[in-house]
Design a protein around this motif. Sequence first.
Motif, PDB file in Angstrom:
ATOM      1  N   VAL A  10      15.040  83.427  15.700  1.00 44.51           N
ATOM      2  CA  VAL A  10      15.820  82.522  16.540  1.00 44.51           C
ATOM      3  C   VAL A  10      14.979  81.321  16.940  1.00 44.51           C
ATOM      4  CG1 VAL A  10      17.150  82.332  18.684  1.00 44.51           C
ATOM      5  CG2 VAL A  10      17.164  84.474  17.383  1.00 44.51           C
ATOM      6  N   ARG A  11      13.668  81.526  17.082  1.00 39.42           N
ATOM      7  CA  ARG A  11      12.725  80.450  17.344  1.00 39.42           C
ATOM      8  C   ARG A  11      11.716  80.405  16.201  1.00 39.42           C
ATOM      9  NH1 ARG A  11      15.971  78.772  20.130  1.00 39.42           N
ATOM     10  NH2 ARG A  11      15.892  78.052  22.282  1.00 39.42           N
ATOM     11  N   PRO A  12      11.294  79.196  15.787  1.00 39.03           N
ATOM     12  CA  PRO A  12      10.358  79.085  14.656  1.00 39.03           C
ATOM     13  C   PRO A  12       9.040  79.793  14.946  1.00 39.03           C
ATOM     14  CG  PRO A  12      11.343  76.950  15.170  1.00 39.03           C
ATOM     15  CD  PRO A  12      11.708  77.873  16.286  1.00 39.03           C
ATOM     16  N   ALA A  13       8.511  80.461  13.939  1.00 33.26           N
ATOM     17  CA  ALA A  13       7.249  81.181  14.084  1.00 33.26           C
ATOM     18  C   ALA A  13       6.134  80.212  14.481  1.00 33.26           C
ATOM     19  CB  ALA A  13       6.901  81.884  12.776  1.00 33.26           C
ATOM     20  N   GLY A  14       5.328  80.625  15.438  1.00 34.55           N
ATOM     21  CA  GLY A  14       4.180  79.828  15.842  1.00 34.55           C
ATOM     22  C   GLY A  14       4.467  78.766  16.875  1.00 34.55           C
ATOM     23  N   GLU A  15       5.735  78.498  17.184  1.00 33.55           N
ATOM     24  CA  GLU A  15       6.061  77.455  18.157  1.00 33.55           C
ATOM     25  C   GLU A  15       6.263  78.062  19.547  1.00 33.55           C
ATOM     26  OE1 GLU A  15       9.191  74.827  17.133  1.00 33.55           O
ATOM     27  OE2 GLU A  15       8.328  74.291  15.182  1.00 33.55           O
ATOM     28  N   PRO A  16       5.899  77.322  20.599  1.00 31.15           N
ATOM     29  CA  PRO A  16       6.088  77.827  21.961  1.00 31.15           C
ATOM     30  C   PRO A  16       7.564  78.055  22.283  1.00 31.15           C
ATOM     31  CG  PRO A  16       4.626  75.921  21.940  1.00 31.15           C
ATOM     32  CD  PRO A  16       5.230  76.013  20.569  1.00 31.15           C
ATOM     33  N   VAL A  17       7.795  78.999  23.178  1.00 36.39           N
ATOM     34  CA  VAL A  17       9.147  79.317  23.637  1.00 36.39           C
ATOM     35  C   VAL A  17       9.197  79.077  25.137  1.00 36.39           C
ATOM     36  CG1 VAL A  17      10.922  81.092  23.830  1.00 36.39           C
ATOM     37  CG2 VAL A  17       9.405  81.048  21.824  1.00 36.39           C
ATOM     38  N   LEU A  18      10.194  78.338  25.593  1.00 35.76           N
ATOM     39  CA  LEU A  18      10.394  78.094  27.017  1.00 35.76           C
ATOM     40  C   LEU A  18      11.579  78.931  27.470  1.00 35.76           C
ATOM     41  CD1 LEU A  18       9.353  76.375  29.413  1.00 35.76           C
ATOM     42  CD2 LEU A  18      11.143  74.719  28.853  1.00 35.76           C
ATOM     43  N   VAL A  19      11.321  79.940  28.293  1.00 32.68           N
ATOM     44  CA  VAL A  19      12.349  80.870  28.753  1.00 32.68           C
ATOM     45  C   VAL A  19      12.811  80.455  30.151  1.00 32.68           C
ATOM     46  CG1 VAL A  19      12.895  83.276  29.272  1.00 32.68           C
ATOM     47  CG2 VAL A  19      11.333  82.729  27.389  1.00 32.68           C
ATOM     48  N   HIS A  20      14.117  80.331  30.325  1.00 28.55           N
ATOM     49  CA  HIS A  20      14.697  79.947  31.610  1.00 28.55           C
ATOM     50  C   HIS A  20      15.197  81.196  32.344  1.00 28.55           C
ATOM     51  CE1 HIS A  20      14.862  75.632  30.506  1.00 28.55           C
ATOM     52  NE2 HIS A  20      15.006  76.112  29.289  1.00 28.55           N
ATOM     53  N   GLN A  21      15.042  81.188  33.654  1.00 27.58           N
ATOM     54  CA  GLN A  21      15.519  82.302  34.468  1.00 27.58           C
ATOM     55  C   GLN A  21      15.656  81.826  35.904  1.00 27.58           C
ATOM     56  OE1 GLN A  21      13.285  85.981  33.928  1.00 27.58           O
ATOM     57  NE2 GLN A  21      14.226  86.889  35.730  1.00 27.58           N
ATOM     58  N   SER A  26      13.754  78.621  37.288  1.00 30.50           N
ATOM     59  CA  SER A  26      12.352  78.733  36.907  1.00 30.50           C
ATOM     60  C   SER A  26      12.228  78.617  35.394  1.00 30.50           C
ATOM     61  CB  SER A  26      11.781  80.083  37.365  1.00 30.50           C
ATOM     62  OG  SER A  26      12.024  80.309  38.740  1.00 30.50           O
ATOM     63  N   THR A  27      11.064  78.200  34.951  1.00 28.66           N
ATOM     64  CA  THR A  27      10.786  78.143  33.519  1.00 28.66           C
ATOM     65  C   THR A  27       9.462  78.838  33.232  1.00 28.66           C
ATOM     66  OG1 THR A  27       9.789  75.953  33.801  1.00 28.66           O
ATOM     67  CG2 THR A  27      12.090  76.031  33.102  1.00 28.66           C
ATOM     68  N   ILE A  28       9.450  79.626  32.174  1.00 27.16           N
ATOM     69  CA  ILE A  28       8.278  80.413  31.801  1.00 27.16           C
ATOM     70  C   ILE A  28       7.859  79.996  30.391  1.00 27.16           C
ATOM     71  CG2 ILE A  28       7.355  82.743  31.523  1.00 27.16           C
ATOM     72  CD1 ILE A  28       9.771  83.713  33.225  1.00 27.16           C
ATOM     73  N   ASP A  29       6.590  79.600  30.247  1.00 28.37           N
ATOM     74  CA  ASP A  29       6.063  79.167  28.950  1.00 28.37           C
ATOM     75  C   ASP A  29       5.490  80.363  28.208  1.00 28.37           C
ATOM     76  OD1 ASP A  29       6.417  76.258  29.295  1.00 28.37           O
ATOM     77  OD2 ASP A  29       4.928  76.500  30.883  1.00 28.37           O
ATOM     78  N   VAL A  30       5.887  80.535  26.954  1.00 29.62           N
ATOM     79  CA  VAL A  30       5.328  81.587  26.113  1.00 29.62           C
ATOM     80  C   VAL A  30       4.797  80.931  24.844  1.00 29.62           C
ATOM     81  CG1 VAL A  30       5.692  83.795  24.970  1.00 29.62           C
ATOM     82  CG2 VAL A  30       7.044  83.209  27.002  1.00 29.62           C
ATOM     83  N   GLY A  31       3.492  81.047  24.628  1.00 21.52           N
ATOM     84  CA  GLY A  31       2.874  80.458  23.447  1.00 21.52           C
ATOM     85  C   GLY A  31       2.336  81.527  22.523  1.00 21.52           C
ATOM     86  N   PRO A  32       2.872  81.642  21.304  1.00 16.53           N
ATOM     87  CA  PRO A  32       2.336  82.621  20.348  1.00 16.53           C
ATOM     88  C   PRO A  32       1.030  82.134  19.742  1.00 16.53           C
ATOM     89  CG  PRO A  32       4.165  81.412  19.365  1.00 16.53           C
ATOM     90  CD  PRO A  32       4.047  80.931  20.779  1.00 16.53           C
ATOM     91  N   GLY A  33       0.045  83.015  19.717  1.00 14.85           N
ATOM     92  CA  GLY A  33      -1.220  82.682  19.085  1.00 14.85           C
ATOM     93  C   GLY A  33      -1.187  83.007  17.602  1.00 14.85           C
ATOM     94  N   PRO A  34      -2.200  82.545  16.843  1.00 17.27           N
ATOM     95  CA  PRO A  34      -2.229  82.799  15.400  1.00 17.27           C
ATOM     96  C   PRO A  34      -2.355  84.278  15.040  1.00 17.27           C
ATOM     97  CG  PRO A  34      -4.296  81.833  16.162  1.00 17.27           C
ATOM     98  CD  PRO A  34      -3.341  81.739  17.294  1.00 17.27           C
ATOM     99  N   ASP A  35      -2.834  85.091  15.995  1.00 15.01           N
ATOM    100  CA  ASP A  35      -2.986  86.528  15.755  1.00 15.01           C
ATOM    101  C   ASP A  35      -1.765  87.316  16.203  1.00 15.01           C
ATOM    102  OD1 ASP A  35      -3.272  86.104  18.452  1.00 15.01           O
ATOM    103  OD2 ASP A  35      -5.172  87.175  18.660  1.00 15.01           O
ATOM    104  N   GLY A  36      -0.685  86.615  16.602  1.00 17.11           N
ATOM    105  CA  GLY A  36       0.525  87.299  17.044  1.00 17.11           C
ATOM    106  C   GLY A  36       0.560  87.645  18.508  1.00 17.11           C
ATOM    107  N   ARG A  37      -0.524  87.392  19.221  1.00 16.92           N
ATOM    108  CA  ARG A  37      -0.547  87.669  20.654  1.00 16.92           C
ATOM    109  C   ARG A  37       0.235  86.583  21.391  1.00 16.92           C
ATOM    110  NH1 ARG A  37      -4.517  91.535  21.223  1.00 16.92           N
ATOM    111  NH2 ARG A  37      -4.626  91.333  23.481  1.00 16.92           N
ATOM    112  N   LEU A  38       0.865  86.967  22.477  1.00 14.45           N
ATOM    113  CA  LEU A  38       1.685  86.052  23.254  1.00 14.45           C
ATOM    114  C   LEU A  38       0.969  85.691  24.553  1.00 14.45           C
ATOM    115  CD1 LEU A  38       5.209  87.680  22.847  1.00 14.45           C
ATOM    116  CD2 LEU A  38       4.228  85.798  21.524  1.00 14.45           C
ATOM    117  N   TRP A  39       0.893  84.391  24.830  1.00 13.07           N
ATOM    118  CA  TRP A  39       0.321  83.895  26.075  1.00 13.07           C
ATOM    119  C   TRP A  39       1.452  83.386  26.952  1.00 13.07           C
ATOM    120  CZ3 TRP A  39      -4.819  83.971  27.653  1.00 13.07           C
ATOM    121  CH2 TRP A  39      -5.718  84.477  26.704  1.00 13.07           C
ATOM    122  N   VAL A  40       1.595  84.004  28.118  1.00 11.06           N
ATOM    123  CA  VAL A  40       2.721  83.740  29.010  1.00 11.06           C
ATOM    124  C   VAL A  40       2.198  83.103  30.293  1.00 11.06           C
ATOM    125  CG1 VAL A  40       4.602  84.791  30.315  1.00 11.06           C
ATOM    126  CG2 VAL A  40       3.988  85.696  28.066  1.00 11.06           C
ATOM    127  N   GLY A  41       2.830  82.021  30.728  1.00  8.37           N
ATOM    128  CA  GLY A  41       2.322  81.402  31.939  1.00  8.37           C
ATOM    129  C   GLY A  41       3.223  80.340  32.510  1.00  8.37           C
TER     130      GLY A  41
END
Length: 291
Positions: A241-252, A260-275
């Motif tokens: 649903v979202r392109p691989a490797g691109e950040p996702v902005l989740v609304h809630q 509120s908006t939550i930033d999720v950035g996928p790293g090259p190793d598949g780990r997710l950085w949320v902040g």
Amino acid sequence: MGVLDLGYRHVDVFSRRPLQGNGLVVVLDAENLSTAVMQELTREIRQFETAFLPGVDLPGRSARLRIFTEDEELDFAGHPVLGAAAVLHTLLPAAEPEENWALAVAQRTVDVQTRGAGRWVDATMDQGVPKLGPAITGELAEAYRDALNLAEGQLHPALPMQVVSTGLPYLIVPVQSGLGSARISHPGFEGLLGASGAKFVYVLDPDRPEGRTWDNAGRVEDVAAGRAAGPAAGYLLHHGVRPAGEPVLVHQGRFTGRPSTIDVGPGPDGRLWVGGPVAPVAAGRFHVDLT
């Protein structure tokens, strides 16, 4: 135990403005608090979650963290980790522009990066690689749909219900409509979630994307759940649903009046950085006579 004299900081996570985002009280000086007292203080504070710091090593950029809802202690939660790290950043006598923290929560250590000057901080945490369970279909999916006050045509036609975890297992329920009317209407919803191995539910509009989650009794809606944003973003990336490797902005939080908006950035190793940003609101001390 006598009289408690505990410092605290009140912050709003996932907002650059105070009185928006997800409120959190971080209790300092918690070394000698019992679990029972932490639970009582959490019920008194009445935030969705409360964070306690029973052990802090500022020079070592590390701390122990315990997280409570009004009902129980959690092994992990997103906005308390981010809010606690932001508070620790502000306690440093001379913080660098970017600091790295190791926060021990239950059986895991979470790496958190903080950036900022003075009282205004951005915080991002490593939630790891999301773990996805099998798609949920048939009678169990129908039971979840009915328990969430959703009609058959409101479920997303191309995406399945699925349990995803980055520390806490969330049942992701994708919808194409009906997000505003979704609610927990089943009296035994927590037991129903147990049938799929989920701890909480996240009703997700994948197109925006925007989600909603509640305590399992359906009493309180969470304003912004970092612990759910990781699984939600992992779900969206897994299903394309979202392109691989691109950040996702989740609304809630729109339906609680605290968007509120939550930033999720996928790293090259598949780990997710949320902040996201953390805004200061108040500081003070608890004075409670327990004798």
